[in-house]
Design a protein around this motif. Structure first.
Motif, mmCIF file in Angstrom:
data_model
loop_
_atom_site.group_PDB
_atom_site.id
_atom_site.type_symbol
_atom_site.label_atom_id
_atom_site.label_comp_id
_atom_site.label_asym_id
_atom_site.label_seq_id
_atom_site.Cartn_x
_atom_site.Cartn_y
_atom_site.Cartn_z
ATOM 1 N N TRP A 107 -56.849 -18.757 57.927
ATOM 2 C CA TRP A 107 -56.309 -20.023 58.426
ATOM 3 C C TRP A 107 -57.388 -20.795 59.186
ATOM 4 C CZ3 TRP A 107 -55.630 -21.488 63.588
ATOM 5 C CH2 TRP A 107 -54.943 -22.684 63.768
ATOM 6 N N THR A 108 -58.149 -20.091 59.995
ATOM 7 C CA THR A 108 -59.228 -20.734 60.740
ATOM 8 C C THR A 108 -60.261 -21.337 59.786
ATOM 9 O OG1 THR A 108 -58.925 -19.191 62.561
ATOM 10 C CG2 THR A 108 -61.012 -20.366 62.486
ATOM 11 N N LEU B 10 -59.817 -22.342 56.788
ATOM 12 C CA LEU B 10 -59.260 -23.473 56.047
ATOM 13 C C LEU B 10 -59.038 -24.699 56.917
ATOM 14 C CD1 LEU B 10 -56.684 -21.578 53.824
ATOM 15 C CD2 LEU B 10 -58.856 -22.584 53.111
ATOM 16 N N THR B 11 -58.912 -24.529 58.221
ATOM 17 C CA THR B 11 -58.622 -25.676 59.082
ATOM 18 C C THR B 11 -59.851 -26.278 59.749
ATOM 19 O OG1 THR B 11 -58.109 -24.201 60.936
ATOM 20 C CG2 THR B 11 -56.271 -24.936 59.557
ATOM 21 N N ILE B 12 -60.980 -25.585 59.720
ATOM 22 C CA ILE B 12 -62.207 -26.157 60.289
ATOM 23 C C ILE B 12 -62.689 -27.271 59.372
ATOM 24 C CG2 ILE B 12 -64.630 -25.740 60.843
ATOM 25 C CD1 ILE B 12 -63.891 -22.895 61.606
ATOM 26 N N ARG B 13 -62.885 -28.433 59.953
ATOM 27 C CA ARG B 13 -63.384 -29.581 59.196
ATOM 28 C C ARG B 13 -64.685 -30.063 59.825
ATOM 29 N NH1 ARG B 13 -60.756 -28.403 55.184
ATOM 30 N NH2 ARG B 13 -58.546 -28.821 55.101
ATOM 31 N N ARG C 260 -63.148 -20.182 49.670
ATOM 32 C CA ARG C 260 -63.526 -21.163 50.698
ATOM 33 C C ARG C 260 -65.004 -21.017 51.052
ATOM 34 N NH1 ARG C 260 -64.075 -25.761 53.113
ATOM 35 N NH2 ARG C 260 -63.708 -25.800 55.348
#
Length: 103
Positions: A34-35, A37-40, A98
């Motif tokens: 989750w981390t 995938l959410t880092i932008r 990812r």
């Protein structure tokens, strides 16, 4: 004096012994996936964000690999079906994708 317990009692205990670490490792893998995938990243220059993505992917894939290693033990496979390890495998694959595409 009582005799030995039924076989089901031993299987239930053995399932608990293997299921607890498997669940915990899957949860750890899910958190890091989750981390990742959410880092932008803010831009192409944001090396810290890219390093964070890579680290989260490595941690997620590592936790998933350890979960699979726990499940591969013959005693664990005997009491826990393949459905117990599928979530960890999926999380490891997602983290690998990812990592390969954006890390």
């Amino acid at each position: 004096m009582t005799g030995p317990g039924p076989v089901d009692d031993d299987r239930r205990s053995l399932a608990t012994v293997f299921a607890v670490p498997l669940i915990l490792l899957t949860l750890v893998s899910a958190y890091f996936c989750w981390t990742a995938l959410t880092i932008r990243p803010a831009g192409v220059w944001d090396d810290d964000a890219y390093a964070g993505i890579v680290l989260a992917c490595v941690m997620s894939a590592g936790a998933a690999a350890v979960a699979v290693a726990v499940w591969v033990v013959p005693a664990a496979r005997r009491v826990l079906g393949p459905g117990w390890v599928v979530p960890a495998l999926v999380l490891g694959v997602v983290a690998g994708v990812r990592w390969a595409t954006g890390g």
